[in-house]
Write a protein that holds these residues in place. Structure first.
Motif, PDB file in Angstrom:
ATOM      1  N   TYR A 289      38.521  11.977 124.641  1.00 22.99           N
ATOM      2  CA  TYR A 289      38.625  13.447 125.283  1.00 22.99           C
ATOM      3  C   TYR A 289      36.844  14.063 124.993  1.00 22.99           C
ATOM      4  N   ASP A 290      36.535  14.343 126.201  1.00 24.33           N
ATOM      5  CA  ASP A 290      35.030  14.835 126.489  1.00 24.33           C
ATOM      6  C   ASP A 290      34.986  16.341 126.371  1.00 24.33           C
ATOM      7  N   LEU A 291      34.093  17.041 125.797  1.00 21.30           N
ATOM      8  CA  LEU A 291      33.498  18.642 126.321  1.00 21.30           C
ATOM      9  C   LEU A 291      32.972  19.258 127.348  1.00 21.30           C
ATOM     10  N   VAL A 292      33.359  18.789 128.256  1.00 22.17           N
ATOM     11  CA  VAL A 292      32.674  18.899 129.738  1.00 22.17           C
ATOM     12  C   VAL A 292      31.655  20.537 129.895  1.00 22.17           C
ATOM     13  N   GLU A 293      32.243  21.458 129.398  1.00 28.10           N
ATOM     14  CA  GLU A 293      31.311  22.861 128.897  1.00 28.10           C
ATOM     15  C   GLU A 293      32.161  24.002 128.395  1.00 28.10           C
ATOM     16  N   ASN A 294      31.242  24.562 127.976  1.00 24.53           N
ATOM     17  CA  ASN A 294      31.670  26.258 127.946  1.00 24.53           C
ATOM     18  C   ASN A 294      31.693  26.850 128.828  1.00 24.53           C
ATOM     19  N   ILE A 295      32.287  27.774 129.745  1.00 26.99           N
ATOM     20  CA  ILE A 295      31.716  28.501 130.758  1.00 26.99           C
ATOM     21  C   ILE A 295      32.058  30.451 129.661  1.00 26.99           C
ATOM     22  N   LYS A 296      31.053  31.153 129.543  1.00 23.53           N
ATOM     23  CA  LYS A 296      30.968  32.423 129.303  1.00 23.53           C
ATOM     24  C   LYS A 296      32.021  33.310 130.261  1.00 23.53           C
ATOM     25  N   THR A 297      32.605  34.048 130.040  1.00 19.62           N
ATOM     26  CA  THR A 297      33.729  34.577 130.056  1.00 19.62           C
ATOM     27  C   THR A 297      33.704  36.683 129.546  1.00 19.62           C
ATOM     28  N   ALA A 298      34.193  36.761 129.039  1.00 20.13           N
ATOM     29  CA  ALA A 298      34.497  38.038 128.505  1.00 20.13           C
ATOM     30  C   ALA A 298      35.292  37.978 127.117  1.00 20.13           C
ATOM     31  N   GLN A 299      34.422  38.929 125.882  1.00 15.66           N
ATOM     32  CA  GLN A 299      35.497  38.792 124.929  1.00 15.66           C
ATOM     33  C   GLN A 299      36.977  39.041 124.327  1.00 15.66           C
ATOM     34  N   GLY A 300      37.788  38.814 124.187  1.00  9.36           N
ATOM     35  CA  GLY A 300      38.924  39.187 123.975  1.00  9.36           C
ATOM     36  C   GLY A 300      40.094  38.481 125.748  1.00  9.36           C
ATOM     37  N   ALA A 301      39.353  37.908 126.560  1.00  5.52           N
ATOM     38  CA  ALA A 301      40.237  36.591 127.899  1.00  5.52           C
ATOM     39  C   ALA A 301      40.452  35.675 127.035  1.00  5.52           C
ATOM     40  N   LYS A 302      41.626  35.943 126.350  1.00  2.21           N
ATOM     41  CA  LYS A 302      42.132  34.484 125.676  1.00  2.21           C
ATOM     42  C   LYS A 302      43.587  34.209 125.648  1.00  2.21           C
ATOM     43  N   THR A 303      43.882  34.923 126.829  1.00  2.92           N
ATOM     44  CA  THR A 303      45.176  34.167 127.664  1.00  2.92           C
ATOM     45  C   THR A 303      44.835  33.726 128.923  1.00  2.92           C
ATOM     46  N   MET A 304      45.203  33.611 129.354  1.00  3.44           N
ATOM     47  CA  MET A 304      45.671  32.518 130.817  1.00  3.44           C
ATOM     48  C   MET A 304      46.084  32.233 131.242  1.00  3.44           C
ATOM     49  N   ALA A 305      46.642  31.772 133.043  1.00  2.00           N
ATOM     50  CA  ALA A 305      47.003  31.468 133.972  1.00  2.00           C
ATOM     51  C   ALA A 305      46.895  30.750 135.290  1.00  2.00           C
ATOM     52  N   MET A 306      47.162  29.293 135.435  1.00  2.00           N
ATOM     53  CA  MET A 306      46.306  28.944 136.593  1.00  2.00           C
ATOM     54  C   MET A 306      47.064  28.574 137.604  1.00  2.00           C
ATOM     55  N   ASP A 307      46.828  28.796 138.667  1.00  3.43           N
ATOM     56  CA  ASP A 307      47.111  28.345 139.831  1.00  3.43           C
ATOM     57  C   ASP A 307      47.158  26.940 140.468  1.00  3.43           C
ATOM     58  N   MET A 308      48.304  26.082 140.037  1.00  3.73           N
ATOM     59  CA  MET A 308      47.854  24.363 140.117  1.00  3.73           C
ATOM     60  C   MET A 308      47.524  23.934 141.214  1.00  3.73           C
ATOM     61  N   LYS A 309      47.580  24.353 142.261  1.00  2.00           N
ATOM     62  CA  LYS A 309      47.932  24.402 143.959  1.00  2.00           C
ATOM     63  C   LYS A 309      45.912  24.667 143.967  1.00  2.00           C
ATOM     64  N   SER A 310      45.992  25.528 144.303  1.00  2.00           N
ATOM     65  CA  SER A 310      44.541  26.020 144.427  1.00  2.00           C
ATOM     66  C   SER A 310      43.063  26.097 143.536  1.00  2.00           C
ATOM     67  N   LYS A 311      43.663  25.605 141.744  1.00  2.84           N
ATOM     68  CA  LYS A 311      42.988  25.404 140.759  1.00  2.84           C
ATOM     69  C   LYS A 311      41.754  26.693 140.557  1.00  2.84           C
ATOM     70  N   LYS A 312      42.764  27.812 140.716  1.00  3.53           N
ATOM     71  CA  LYS A 312      42.268  29.037 140.220  1.00  3.53           C
ATOM     72  C   LYS A 312      42.793  29.438 138.936  1.00  3.53           C
ATOM     73  N   ILE A 313      41.785  30.001 138.759  1.00  5.23           N
ATOM     74  CA  ILE A 313      42.544  29.942 136.663  1.00  5.23           C
ATOM     75  C   ILE A 313      42.189  31.914 136.679  1.00  5.23           C
ATOM     76  N   TYR A 314      42.750  32.483 135.440  1.00  2.02           N
ATOM     77  CA  TYR A 314      43.042  34.148 135.815  1.00  2.02           C
ATOM     78  C   TYR A 314      43.226  33.634 133.960  1.00  2.02           C
ATOM     79  N   LEU A 315      42.148  35.529 134.323  1.00  2.00           N
ATOM     80  CA  LEU A 315      41.759  35.386 132.601  1.00  2.00           C
ATOM     81  C   LEU A 315      42.040  37.386 132.697  1.00  2.00           C
ATOM     82  N   PRO A 316      42.563  37.823 131.426  1.00  2.00           N
ATOM     83  CA  PRO A 316      43.068  39.430 131.653  1.00  2.00           C
ATOM     84  C   PRO A 316      41.354  39.977 130.478  1.00  2.00           C
ATOM     85  N   ALA A 317      41.011  40.652 131.097  1.00  2.00           N
ATOM     86  CA  ALA A 317      39.952  41.525 129.905  1.00  2.00           C
ATOM     87  C   ALA A 317      39.789  43.026 130.703  1.00  2.00           C
ATOM     88  N   ILE A 318      39.340  43.719 129.337  1.00  2.64           N
ATOM     89  CA  ILE A 318      38.951  45.164 129.766  1.00  2.64           C
ATOM     90  C   ILE A 318      37.163  44.544 129.891  1.00  2.64           C
TER      91      ILE A 318
END
Length: 331
Positions: A289-318
């Motif tokens: 396994y290789d780490l490709v990158e760490n993409i900056k998001t936002a502090q607190g955005a630690k839970t997520m979901a992924m739509d396997m059809k579109s490959k879109k990732i959803y992250l909640p934050a304030i």
């Protein structure tokens, strides 16, 4: 999993978090970039989120209710009310029902997947129900109770509790191998435990060497590999047959959720602290396994979901004093 809330003192960090990429590599390394930000109103606590892929709905657990959005537009479709201390959501598509785990009322709410109408609330003996997992073949719902350190098993057809499985620590995320075994992290013991679905028995306890406080868990069913994300900024890969450690990969700080995409051989870890990041890991083969990158998001955005059809990732934050869903996608 702990509920998340961020106050206005973190706003500057959050705003900056959406503008800059990780210093490790360029933003285009994985192809994922910030695509949308949906503003959803006042600041609130939240925990798990999940996607109903059939109806294209995003479910957000928010303190005392579940908010339901269209995955494409972010428009609110409905909500599941009166889910006090809600943590998780699970779907039984073959029965056309869904479930929520209500941590403060020690119960599971059952709702209709089409209409979203609540059908029943099931009281359980377990304390602070958190993660949920529906096992399709057996038509059983497994409820992982953080405070009482046990697992409630519910017959999803009759909506009756049929078993309680004692464990030795605080259970976290869980996954199924779709062949009769369920795996879950035990956060305060640095272990993965295994349940036999047929007998409702705990059959194995595996130590996660090099992992501190595992939370998120994902599985490569075909490759028989488990991915546990840990608070010491590591993802530990475990052989799902033997429990042996296969690999360790560096990830971001304070991870919570992890998702494996079988189609692209990619693993994603959402990490809430140090400004927030999304670790993208490439699976060369089941042992490398290789780490490709760490993409900056936002502090607190630690839970997520992924739509396997579109490959879109959803992250909640304030963001900007507003509860926000950040979406990341390939452009």
């Amino acid at each position: 999993m702990n509920l998340t809330i961020i106050t206005s003192s973190s706003m500057a960090t959050l705003l900056l978090g959406t503008l800059f990429v990780s210093p490790f590599v360029s933003a285009s390394e994985s192809g994922y970039n910030l695509a949308q930000q949906w503003s959803l109103g006042k600041i609130s606590k939240w925990d798990y989120l999940d996607i109903d892929p059939v109806r294209q709905r995003l479910f957000l657990t928010k303190s005392d209710h579940v908010q339901i959005l269209d995955v494409n537009s972010g428009k609110q479709i409905g909500e599941i009310p009166n889910t006090l201390g809600v943590h998780g959501v699970a779907f039984a598509e073959n029965l056309k029902i869904g479930f929520t785990s209500n941590g403060k009322s020690n119960s599971v709410t059952v709702f209709d997947l089409d209409s979203l109408v609540v059908k029943q609330e099931i009281k359980i003996s377990g304390l602070n129900p958190d993660a949920l997992l529906y096992e399709t073949a057996s038509q059983k719902l497994f409820v992982f109770n953080g405070k009482s350190a046990d697992v409630t098993v519910i017959d999803a057809k009759t909506l009756k509790v049929i078993s309680t499985i004692a464990t030795t620590g605080r259970p976290e995320f869980s996954v199924s191998n779709q062949a009769g075994k369920i795996y879950f992290n035990v956060e305060d013991k640095n272990e993965v435990h295994v349940i036999d679905v047929a007998t409702n028995k705990l059959i194995s306890k595996w130590h996660l060497d090099g992992c501190e406080e595992p939370t998120g868990l994902a599985i490569d069913i075909n490759g028989e590999r488990l991915f546990s994300v840990c608070q010491n900024k590591k993802m530990i890969v475990t052989d799902a047959k033997t429990g042996k450690k296969v690999a360790a990969v560096d990830i971001g700080e304070h991870p919570d959720a992890v998702i494996y995409d079988q189609e692209t051989s990619t693993i994603f870890s959402s990490n809430g602290d140090a400004g927030g990041s999304l670790s993208v890991i490439h699976q060369r083969d089941v042992n490398n396994y290789d780490l490709v990158e760490n993409i900056k998001t936002a502090q607190g955005a630690k839970t997520m979901a992924m739509d396997m059809k579109s490959k879109k990732i959803y992250l909640p934050a304030i963001l900007n004093n507003t509860f926000t869903i950040m979406t990341f996608a390939k452009k």
